[in-house]
Design an enzyme around this catalytic site. Structure first.
Site, mmCIF file in Angstrom:
data_model
loop_
_atom_site.group_PDB
_atom_site.id
_atom_site.type_symbol
_atom_site.label_atom_id
_atom_site.label_comp_id
_atom_site.label_asym_id
_atom_site.label_seq_id
_atom_site.Cartn_x
_atom_site.Cartn_y
_atom_site.Cartn_z
ATOM 1 N N LYS A 233 0.870 -1.190 0.004
ATOM 2 C CA LYS A 233 -0.082 0.114 0.209
ATOM 3 C C LYS A 233 0.740 1.111 -0.233
ATOM 4 C CE LYS A 233 -3.855 1.867 2.402
ATOM 5 N NZ LYS A 233 -4.814 1.729 3.808
ATOM 6 N N SER B 232 -10.300 -0.712 7.037
ATOM 7 C CA SER B 232 -9.660 -0.372 5.500
ATOM 8 C C SER B 232 -9.122 -1.727 4.985
ATOM 9 C CB SER B 232 -8.438 0.695 5.537
ATOM 10 O OG SER B 232 -9.170 1.970 6.019
ATOM 11 N N SER C 270 -9.913 1.913 2.954
ATOM 12 C CA SER C 270 -8.830 2.662 2.140
ATOM 13 C C SER C 270 -7.820 1.968 1.090
ATOM 14 C CB SER C 270 -8.056 3.514 2.723
ATOM 15 O OG SER C 270 -7.401 2.909 3.923
#
Length: 527
Positions: free
Chosen positions: A64, A175, A151
């Site tokens: 990420k 997330s 996210s």
């Protein structure tokens, strides 16, 4: 701990089907990524050849964009960190490289991890890859564009599309689990403190967790096994003694269950169904699919126990107060002078006013959601609101933790005295894990609805934030939908055929047990 975790999952082995589709060349990966915008940076081919021999050799792993990597940008999908390249690797990235993983690139996310739909990114939204992976006809209107969740939407979409075997994400209030549910992959948020946060760009320090997304539970467990280690650089890292104490309790319970996957038996497993996790916003179709999962588990010998977590009803409100307050503090470092993009100004008056310099840089560099949460958090920390909002939210958080401790048969080694926990383990009135739908529905469309407020997206986190506030492990696995009868019944309730997730929650440190039960749930696809 690691050997036993592997042994537990061996009893629940499923063949990995999705991750065999990983593309062998970076060019092929680039071409496929263009369809869904999962990656914001793809490592060169030379990075793969530089991989070392180790436990993860041959495994393609994405990272990420808010986790530091020294050989690729770490922008947090924000304009304020455009082109920033960290001088060091985060601890989790070092561990992956040490074990031979091929870091294929950095994945898209909501800016600084703030969002539930992966639409607040300077790189643009990530599209849910389900239309490409399901073989469904796109029709005359083209591919249906839905959210990949946030996210960590880029990480989930990359795994679902077959662009990598596994991906690292971060989970603050759901997330990892929410994108996993929307994209039809496995997403695991470990117990808070088991995986190092050193090198992870902070959003809310007391909530942020590094976790793993993969095509199936064994792949997720394989990566988690390598990154779960004590780190002296991380002040929130759980001490080895605490890890061992928690693992001992989980190991005892796993051994006492002696679950027989070969015959599909789950005798002795006690699964709690929290009544507060079925709000009015929950889709009837999701509820029907979840009932089907419960029926399958019960038929295989598991005992279903209704439980109550009364404080969970207030968890979402408390979460957004606490997360926003911590975010406002963490975002203060991006002043355009020490950190963050500097916005030049021709006004001499502006240069003399420090606040004006800060305001120009932050207004241009931060997106709307980050600005919104900074304002919310700053207000919560003011003297007028501190007692009524921040302190009250902290009290609710403690109540949420107490609720979880009250229902689990495994004691919480972080808070309980050794003398008092020995007698509580195996309490017949308590449960091993909790089970609930991962999200209130399937992936929502990306097309904006002018009738809705930006705050309406916060309800997506309704079912995921309690585990985050308590710091306990939570795993989302795709809901088995192969039964014709089950799918037909859900269809009558408006089921659209898109992925839906089921979440397993356990006591702090019982990550092995959560993964093993998650694998048992996943096996429902074959029963």
């Amino acid at each position: 701990m690691r050997a036993h975790a592997r042994s537990a999952l061996t009893r629940f082995s499923l063949p990995s089907s999705r991750c065999t589709r990983c593309y062998s060349t970076r060019q092929a990966l680039i071409e496929q990524n263009a369809k869904i915008n999962a990656f914001v940076h793809i490592s060169p081919e030379s990075a793969a050849s530089a991989s070392k021999a180790g436990a993860l050799q041959g495994l393609k792993v994405a990272v990420k964009d808010n986790i530091a990597t020294k050989d690729s940008p770490t922008t947090c999908s924000s304009a304020i960190l455009k082109d920033f390249v960290s001088p060091f690797d985060a601890t989790v990235v070092k561990q992956l490289r040490r074990d031979g993983a091929d870091i294929v690139g950095k994945t898209n996310c909501d800016e600084f991890g703030m969002g539930s739909l992966n639409v607040y990114s300077v790189h643009g939204p990530t599209l849910n890859p389900f239309p490409y992976t399901s073989g469904a006809s796109t029709g005359a209107g083209g591919v249906e564009e839905r959210s990949a969740g946030g996210s960590s939407g880029g990480s989930a979409a990359a795994v679902a599309m077959g662009l990598c075997d596994a991906a690292l994400g971060t989970d603050t209030g759901g997330s990892i689990r929410l994108p996993a549910s929307y994209c039809g992959v496995v997403g695991f948020k470990p117990s808070y403190g088991l995986v190092s946060r050193w090198g992870v760009v902070s959003y809310a320090d007391s909530l942020d967790c590094v976790g793993v997304l993969g095509a199936d539970v064994p792949v997720v467990s394989r990566v988690f096994d390598r990154i779960s280690a004590f780190d002296t650089k991380d002040p929130t890292s759980a001490e080895p003694e605490l890890r061992e104490a928690a693992s001992t309790h989980a190991r005892r319970r796993l051994e006492s269950l002696a679950l027989d996957s070969g015959r599909g038996k789950l005798d002795g497993l006690r699964i709690g169904i929290p009544q507060e996790f079925f709000p009015s916003e929950l889709s009837p179709a999701v509820l029907d699919l979840f009932r089907g999962v419960l029926q399958s588990l019960q038929a295989r010998g598991a005992t279903l126990v209704p439980v109550s977590l009364p404080s969970s009803s207030y968890a979402l409100s408390a979460y957004y107060v606490l997360a926003s307050a911590e975010a406002s503090s963490n975002m203060a470092r991006y002043d355009g002078i020490q950190y963050g993009k500097r916005i030049p100004t021709n006004s001499l008056a502006d240069l003399r006013n420090v606040a004006s310099v800060y305001a120009q840089g932050r207004s241009a560099g931060f997106g709307p959601e980050v600005q919104r949460r900074i304002l919310l958090g700053t207000y919560a920390l003011t003297s007028d609101a501190f007692d009524n909002y921040f302190l009250q939210a902290q009290r609710v958080r403690q109540l949420v933790k107490d609720d979880f401790d009250a229902v689990f048969s495994i004691p919480n080694v972080r808070t309980a005295l050794e003398e008092s926990v020995e007698g509580s383990e195996g309490d017949s009135g308590k449960v091993d894990v909790l089970l609930h739908p991962s999200a209130i529905g399937s992936a929502p469309p990306l097309s904006p609805d002018s009738s809705k407020s930006p705050l309406d997206s916060y309800v997506q986190d309704l079912l995921t934030v309690p585990a985050s506030l308590a710091g306990v492990p939570a795993l989302s696995v795709p809901c088995p939908t192969t039964s014709t009868l089950l799918t037909r019944e859900a269809g009558e309730q408006g089921y659209d055929g898109w992925p839906v997730g089921v979440s397993v929650i356990g006591q702090w440190g019982s990550d092995e047990l959560v993964l093993a039960v998650g694998q048992a749930v996943a096996e429902g696809r074959r029963t």
